[in-house]
Design an enzyme around this catalytic site. Structure first.
Site, short mmCIF file in Angstrom:
data_model
loop_
_atom_site.label_atom_id
_atom_site.label_comp_id
_atom_site.label_asym_id
_atom_site.label_seq_id
_atom_site.Cartn_x
_atom_site.Cartn_y
_atom_site.Cartn_z
N GLY A 29 12.66 -4.26 -0.53
CA GLY A 29 12.80 -3.63 0.67
C GLY A 29 11.74 -2.62 0.96
CG ASN A 30 10.66 -1.50 4.65
OD1 ASN A 30 11.08 -0.56 5.41
ND2 ASN A 30 10.75 -2.75 5.16
NE ARG A 31 7.99 4.50 -0.65
CZ ARG A 31 8.51 5.13 -1.65
NH1 ARG A 31 9.48 5.98 -1.33
NH2 ARG A 31 8.41 4.93 -2.79
#
Ligand code: C5P
Length: 229
Positions: A29-31
């Protein structure tokens, strides 16, 4: 009161970060918090647009008032929904942080630790560029807006790269955010530039994400005027 200058327009906005599954319990995932995309949706609805928000993963955010929200998880799902919704849209804004890569395969069962102390290798494959695909398939008169999160200092390099990205993707507008320590991701404020395919470059001072959203919609309204649609 806000202007009702988006009345009669159907807009599609993607927001949040995609998750690419590795196995039933893990993902890449990412932020992305989703806050900028949600602000775009909220402001567009306030200015009279008919809004569809395609939301990947976000921090806990309420559905924006007046918007239809479709929740998705992976880049593939986001692509499918955005493409279908965009067919009849006047404006499409890709604010989502879409994973550029996904695991080549998704393990059916949770990946186990081996007894020899070793670790698995994860093979990644490229995800298609949704924004570039939307530009290729767009109906006449549709305005397409992309985002670019660039690390590095203001000036020279960031804008140079962003200009090249705008050209490569073929969008009408690119919202460029400087990212890095405490900038853009997971915070309330945002700053950057709005680059137009026509060569325009509008700096956006540090401010609330709603303020950046307003600047994007102002630019879209301006673009539609010059295009005579
Ligand atoms: O190339 P980069 O990921 O920096 O481009 C960011 C822009 O492209 C954003 O508007 C993002 O939503 C979009 N994007 C996309 N499909 C991808 C990767 C990014 O539409 N696979």
């Amino acid at each position: 009161a806000l202007p009702r200058d988006l009345e009669g327009l159907r807009v599609v906005i993607s927001a949040g970060g995609t998750r690419e599954p590795l196995d039933p319990v893990r993902y890449l995932g990412n932020r992305s918090s989703g806050k900028q995309g949600y602000a775009l949706a909220r402001v567009a609805a306030q200015r009279g647009a008919e809004v569809t928000l395609v939301a990947a993963h976000t921090v806990d955010l309420p559905d924006p008032a007046g918007a239809a929200v479709v929740h998705v998880s992976t880049a593939d799902q986001l692509s499918e929904v955005v493409r279908a919704e965009s067919a009849t849209a006047d404006v499409v804004v890709m604010a989502a942080a879409v994973a550029d890569f996904r695991p080549a395969s998704r393990a059916e069962h949770k990946i186990k630790k081996s007894d020899d102390g070793g670790a698995p290798t994860v093979e990644l494959v490229r995800n298609p560029d949704i924004l570039a695909g939307l530009v290729q398939a767009r109906p006449p008169g549709q305005v397409v807006v992309g985002f670019a999160a660039e690390t590095g200092d203001a000036g020279g390099d960031v804008l140079h790269h962003a200009r090249a990205k705008l050209k490569r993707k073929g969008a009408d507008l690119l919202v460029v955010n400087a990212v890095g320590e405490g900038k853009a991701f997971e915070v309330e404020d945002n700053s950057g530039w709005l680059l137009g395919a026509d060569g325009t470059e509008v700096p956006i001072p540090l401010g609330a994400k709603a303020q950046l959203a307003a600047a994007v919609w102002d630019a879209v309204v301006g673009l539609r005027k010059t295009q005579g649609v």
